[in-house]
Design a protein around this motif. Structure first.
Motif, PDB file in Angstrom:
ATOM      1  N   SER A 107      -8.447  21.073   3.179  1.00  0.00           N
ATOM      2  CA  SER A 107      -7.401  20.907   2.181  1.00  0.00           C
ATOM      3  C   SER A 107      -6.226  21.794   2.518  1.00  0.00           C
ATOM      4  CB  SER A 107      -7.923  21.226   0.781  1.00  0.00           C
ATOM      5  OG  SER A 107      -7.968  22.623   0.609  1.00  0.00           O
ATOM      6  N   LYS A 108      -5.074  21.350   2.011  1.00  0.00           N
ATOM      7  CA  LYS A 108      -3.852  22.104   2.294  1.00  0.00           C
ATOM      8  C   LYS A 108      -3.951  23.474   1.648  1.00  0.00           C
ATOM      9  CE  LYS A 108      -1.200  17.828   2.186  1.00  0.00           C
ATOM     10  NZ  LYS A 108      -1.231  17.030   0.959  1.00  0.00           N
ATOM     11  N   GLN A 109      -4.518  23.497   0.420  1.00  0.00           N
ATOM     12  CA  GLN A 109      -4.632  24.785  -0.276  1.00  0.00           C
ATOM     13  C   GLN A 109      -5.525  25.750   0.488  1.00  0.00           C
ATOM     14  OE1 GLN A 109      -4.686  21.888  -1.884  1.00  0.00           O
ATOM     15  NE2 GLN A 109      -4.133  22.097  -4.035  1.00  0.00           N
ATOM     16  N   ILE A 136       6.119  11.086  -2.130  1.00  0.00           N
ATOM     17  CA  ILE A 136       5.829  12.519  -2.106  1.00  0.00           C
ATOM     18  C   ILE A 136       5.573  12.950  -3.553  1.00  0.00           C
ATOM     19  CG2 ILE A 136       6.755  14.814  -1.579  1.00  0.00           C
ATOM     20  CD1 ILE A 136       6.307  13.325   1.004  1.00  0.00           C
ATOM     21  N   GLU A 137       4.375  13.450  -3.800  1.00  0.00           N
ATOM     22  CA  GLU A 137       3.982  13.771  -5.182  1.00  0.00           C
ATOM     23  C   GLU A 137       4.317  15.238  -5.479  1.00  0.00           C
ATOM     24  OE1 GLU A 137       0.087  11.867  -5.937  1.00  0.00           O
ATOM     25  OE2 GLU A 137       1.345  10.123  -6.326  1.00  0.00           O
ATOM     26  N   ASP A 138       5.613  15.473  -5.623  1.00  0.00           N
ATOM     27  CA  ASP A 138       6.114  16.838  -5.820  1.00  0.00           C
ATOM     28  C   ASP A 138       6.327  17.134  -7.309  1.00  0.00           C
ATOM     29  OD1 ASP A 138       8.159  14.970  -5.925  1.00  0.00           O
ATOM     30  OD2 ASP A 138       9.650  16.234  -4.961  1.00  0.00           O
ATOM     31  N   ALA A 194       1.553  10.394 -13.802  1.00  0.00           N
ATOM     32  CA  ALA A 194       2.614  10.086 -12.840  1.00  0.00           C
ATOM     33  C   ALA A 194       2.152   9.014 -11.842  1.00  0.00           C
ATOM     34  CB  ALA A 194       3.022  11.361 -12.106  1.00  0.00           C
ATOM     35  N   VAL A 195       0.907   9.126 -11.411  1.00  0.00           N
ATOM     36  CA  VAL A 195       0.437   8.217 -10.355  1.00  0.00           C
ATOM     37  C   VAL A 195       0.397   6.763 -10.855  1.00  0.00           C
ATOM     38  CG1 VAL A 195      -2.075   8.360 -10.698  1.00  0.00           C
ATOM     39  CG2 VAL A 195      -1.189   8.201  -8.417  1.00  0.00           C
ATOM     40  N   VAL A 196      -0.021   6.545 -12.107  1.00  0.00           N
ATOM     41  CA  VAL A 196      -0.079   5.150 -12.568  1.00  0.00           C
ATOM     42  C   VAL A 196       1.321   4.599 -12.827  1.00  0.00           C
ATOM     43  CG1 VAL A 196      -2.410   5.338 -13.554  1.00  0.00           C
ATOM     44  CG2 VAL A 196      -0.450   5.650 -15.037  1.00  0.00           C
ATOM     45  N   GLY A 198       0.842  -1.194   0.000  1.00  0.00           N
ATOM     46  CA  GLY A 198       0.000   0.000   0.000  1.00  0.00           C
ATOM     47  C   GLY A 198       0.873   1.237   0.000  1.00  0.00           C
ATOM     48  N   ARG A 199       0.234   2.382  -0.079  1.00  0.00           N
ATOM     49  CA  ARG A 199       1.023   3.624  -0.071  1.00  0.00           C
ATOM     50  C   ARG A 199       0.178   4.801   0.365  1.00  0.00           C
ATOM     51  NH1 ARG A 199      -2.209   6.679  -3.356  1.00  0.00           N
ATOM     52  NH2 ARG A 199      -2.159   6.182  -5.533  1.00  0.00           N
ATOM     53  N   PHE A 200       0.899   5.813   0.849  1.00  0.00           N
ATOM     54  CA  PHE A 200       0.284   7.112   1.107  1.00  0.00           C
ATOM     55  C   PHE A 200       1.084   8.076   0.244  1.00  0.00           C
ATOM     56  CE2 PHE A 200       0.169  10.990   3.959  1.00  0.00           C
ATOM     57  CZ  PHE A 200      -1.139  11.330   3.626  1.00  0.00           C
ATOM     58  N   ALA A 201       0.369   8.908  -0.519  1.00  0.00           N
ATOM     59  CA  ALA A 201       1.053   9.679  -1.565  1.00  0.00           C
ATOM     60  C   ALA A 201       0.673  11.157  -1.497  1.00  0.00           C
ATOM     61  CB  ALA A 201       0.693   9.091  -2.934  1.00  0.00           C
ATOM     62  N   PRO A 202       1.111  11.850  -0.439  1.00  0.00           N
ATOM     63  CA  PRO A 202       0.693  13.250  -0.305  1.00  0.00           C
ATOM     64  C   PRO A 202       1.383  14.177  -1.306  1.00  0.00           C
ATOM     65  CG  PRO A 202       2.266  12.691   1.420  1.00  0.00           C
ATOM     66  CD  PRO A 202       1.984  11.413   0.672  1.00  0.00           C
ATOM     67  N   SER A 203       0.642  15.203  -1.723  1.00  0.00           N
ATOM     68  CA  SER A 203       1.248  16.288  -2.494  1.00  0.00           C
ATOM     69  C   SER A 203       1.778  17.287  -1.462  1.00  0.00           C
ATOM     70  CB  SER A 203       0.199  16.978  -3.368  1.00  0.00           C
ATOM     71  OG  SER A 203      -0.441  16.013  -4.156  1.00  0.00           O
ATOM     72  N   PRO A 204       3.010  17.770  -1.647  1.00  0.00           N
ATOM     73  CA  PRO A 204       3.587  18.629  -0.602  1.00  0.00           C
ATOM     74  C   PRO A 204       3.167  20.091  -0.731  1.00  0.00           C
ATOM     75  CG  PRO A 204       5.236  18.143  -2.249  1.00  0.00           C
ATOM     76  CD  PRO A 204       3.983  17.439  -2.688  1.00  0.00           C
ATOM     77  N   ASP A 211     -12.334  12.068  -2.823  1.00  0.00           N
ATOM     78  CA  ASP A 211     -12.124  13.194  -3.744  1.00  0.00           C
ATOM     79  C   ASP A 211     -11.367  12.718  -4.975  1.00  0.00           C
ATOM     80  OD1 ASP A 211     -10.082  12.741  -1.817  1.00  0.00           O
ATOM     81  OD2 ASP A 211      -9.125  14.628  -2.332  1.00  0.00           O
ATOM     82  N   LEU A 212     -10.739  11.542  -4.883  1.00  0.00           N
ATOM     83  CA  LEU A 212      -9.997  11.011  -6.029  1.00  0.00           C
ATOM     84  C   LEU A 212     -10.770   9.930  -6.775  1.00  0.00           C
ATOM     85  CD1 LEU A 212      -6.522  11.080  -4.311  1.00  0.00           C
ATOM     86  CD2 LEU A 212      -7.225  12.457  -6.274  1.00  0.00           C
ATOM     87  N   LEU A 213     -12.017   9.710  -6.357  1.00  0.00           N
ATOM     88  CA  LEU A 213     -12.807   8.657  -7.007  1.00  0.00           C
ATOM     89  C   LEU A 213     -12.943   8.891  -8.513  1.00  0.00           C
ATOM     90  CD1 LEU A 213     -14.524   6.104  -6.524  1.00  0.00           C
ATOM     91  CD2 LEU A 213     -16.467   7.593  -6.026  1.00  0.00           C
ATOM     92  N   VAL A 240      -5.700   2.916  -0.905  1.00  0.00           N
ATOM     93  CA  VAL A 240      -6.746   3.374   0.012  1.00  0.00           C
ATOM     94  C   VAL A 240      -6.572   4.890   0.078  1.00  0.00           C
ATOM     95  CG1 VAL A 240      -7.627   3.244   2.378  1.00  0.00           C
ATOM     96  CG2 VAL A 240      -6.583   1.224   1.336  1.00  0.00           C
ATOM     97  N   ARG A 241      -7.569   5.634  -0.360  1.00  0.00           N
ATOM     98  CA  ARG A 241      -7.412   7.094  -0.440  1.00  0.00           C
ATOM     99  C   ARG A 241      -8.782   7.749  -0.375  1.00  0.00           C
ATOM    100  NH1 ARG A 241      -5.587   7.273  -6.835  1.00  0.00           N
ATOM    101  NH2 ARG A 241      -7.573   6.562  -7.686  1.00  0.00           N
ATOM    102  N   GLY A 242      -8.797   9.083  -0.354  1.00  0.00           N
ATOM    103  CA  GLY A 242     -10.043   9.813  -0.199  1.00  0.00           C
ATOM    104  C   GLY A 242     -10.924   9.751  -1.443  1.00  0.00           C
ATOM    105  N   ALA A 299       1.047  15.449 -15.786  1.00  0.00           N
ATOM    106  CA  ALA A 299      -0.174  15.493 -14.984  1.00  0.00           C
ATOM    107  C   ALA A 299      -0.149  14.385 -13.928  1.00  0.00           C
ATOM    108  CB  ALA A 299      -1.391  15.332 -15.892  1.00  0.00           C
ATOM    109  N   TYR A 300      -0.820  14.677 -12.829  1.00  0.00           N
ATOM    110  CA  TYR A 300      -0.961  13.702 -11.736  1.00  0.00           C
ATOM    111  C   TYR A 300      -1.396  12.329 -12.265  1.00  0.00           C
ATOM    112  CZ  TYR A 300      -3.981  11.250  -8.401  1.00  0.00           C
ATOM    113  OH  TYR A 300      -4.612  10.283  -7.680  1.00  0.00           O
ATOM    114  N   GLN A 301      -2.394  12.304 -13.179  1.00  0.00           N
ATOM    115  CA  GLN A 301      -2.951  11.023 -13.640  1.00  0.00           C
ATOM    116  C   GLN A 301      -1.877  10.116 -14.235  1.00  0.00           C
ATOM    117  OE1 GLN A 301      -5.904  10.530 -12.749  1.00  0.00           O
ATOM    118  NE2 GLN A 301      -6.935  12.506 -12.698  1.00  0.00           N
TER     119      GLN A 301
HETATM  120  N1  GLU Z   1      -1.175  13.299  -4.184  1.00  0.00           N
HETATM  121  C1  GLU Z   1      -2.593  13.161  -4.064  1.00  0.00           C
HETATM  122  C2  GLU Z   1      -3.112  14.078  -2.979  1.00  0.00           C
HETATM  123  O1  GLU Z   1      -2.367  14.501  -2.100  1.00  0.00           O
HETATM  124  C3  GLU Z   1      -3.028  11.750  -3.710  1.00  0.00           C
HETATM  125  C4  GLU Z   1      -2.742  10.788  -4.780  1.00  0.00           C
HETATM  126  C5  GLU Z   1      -3.333   9.405  -4.590  1.00  0.00           C
HETATM  127  O2  GLU Z   1      -3.524   8.944  -3.461  1.00  0.00           O
HETATM  128  O3  GLU Z   1      -3.575   8.780  -5.619  1.00  0.00           O
HETATM  129  O4  GLU Z   1      -4.294  14.379  -2.998  1.00  0.00           O
END
Ligand code: GLU
Length: 300
Positions: A232-234, A45-47, A177-179, A9-15, A195-197, A191-193, A173-175
């Motif tokens: 959200s961080k923003q 880290i999704e930088d 890079a993430v795959v 699994g992973r946690f992939a935060p954007s910084p 908002d990314l569905l 496993v993620r929020g 784009a995120y799409q």
């Molecule tokens: N980097 C994304 C975010 O912080 C999450 C990416 C993912 O879990 O697929 O919202």
């Protein structure tokens, strides 16, 4: 990367800033799910988007995870070190004639792309006008079994449309890079929020286009602040503080529908929460308000 693990699994935060309560809930859920299955848990880290990032955020995020004893495996992967891999994936998609250059302005384009540049032959930059790269989306259905939400189905052409995989400013784009990275890190479970569905059908389609394996997904309710908007961080949601970690852990477990152990020992609560983790108890709503979790005015 090769791996013999049955669960990664992973946690992939954007910084874009420090972790807030909503990101703690996502980090905790992916951690508990991985550890309860004796799986690995990685951090990425999704930088990829420097204008939206804070230079100190990666260090702060990693410190926050340590403060909450969410210990990860191996070394942290930074997407900024992976640009060659994204370029190679993009080249593969271009070779397969699955992309086109698009001059449309993102702000003025409807979210389901109407196909304006689909059949035009724009060079990457033409007449001084930069182009983005879009993936051609075919008429097909994408369906997957979400471990929390059940079967989810999208009509790609009508509900998703051709989407951007490299932006006009040349950032990947995120799409995309993430795959590429989920495959590189052999991620089996995401496993993620929620908002990314909406991103999930895009990622499944990209996986198919690139012949990459498809992970299993679970989408959690996102936490809404008192104003009804996603923390959200923003939007400068308050960073989680390490002053009273057990209180935040309890609230996060409550948000995830889990049994909340009555102990004042943080490590004990976390260890027992791994044993007790039951993804079937996670609420099936796409969001839930922080006001339902606590009446104390500490989170936002
Ligand atoms: N980097 C994304 C975010 O912080 C999450 C990416 C993912 O879990 O697929 O919202």
């Amino acid at each position: 990367m090769n791996s013999e693990y049955h669960y990664i699994g992973r946690f992939a935060p954007s910084p874009s800033g420090p972790l807030h309560f909503g990101s703690l809930v996502a980090a905790l859920a992916s951690f508990l799910d991985a550890r309860s299955q004796n799986g690995q848990w990685l951090i990425r880290i999704e930088d990829l988007d420097p204008p939206r990032e804070s230079p100190s955020a990666p260090e702060t995020i990693l410190k926050q995870l340590k403060d909450f004893e969410l210990a990860w495996d191996g070394s942290v992967l930074f997407q900024s070190t992976r640009l060659d891999a994204y370029a190679a994936a993009l080249a593969r998609l271009k070779d397969r004639k699955l992309t086109f250059q698009c001059r449309c302005s993102r702000n003025k384009t409807p979210s389901i792309y109407p196909g304006t540049c689909r059949d035009a032959a724009h060079a990457e930059t033409s007449a001084g006008l930069p182009t983005s790269t879009r993936l051609r989306v075919e008429t097909c259905e994408v369906s997957f079994e979400d471990r929390i939400l059940g079967t989810k189905t999208w009509n790609l052409q009508h509900q998703v449309g051709d989407f951007i995989i490299r932006r006009k400013d040349n950032l990947f784009a995120y799409q995309l890079a993430v795959v590429v990275d989920d495959a590189y890190q052999n991620i089996t479970h995401i496993v993620r929020g929620s908002d990314l569905l909406d991103s999930t059908p895009r990622q499944i389609f990209l996986n198919q286009c690139l012949d990459l394996p498809q992970p299993v997904y679970a989408h959690l309710p996102v936490i809404l602040g008192k104003d009804g908007f996603k923390l959200s961080k923003q939007a400068m949601a308050r960073p989680i503080s390490n002053e009273d970690p057990i209180r935040l852990l309890r609230l996060a477990l409550k948000a995830l529908g889990q049994k909340v152990i009555d102990s004042v020992d943080y490590s004990e609560v976390l260890a027992l929460s791994i044993l007790n983790w039951d993804i079937g108890q996670v609420p099936k709503n796409l969001s839930q308000s922080i006001t339902n979790l606590s009446d104390e005015d500490v989170l936002k």
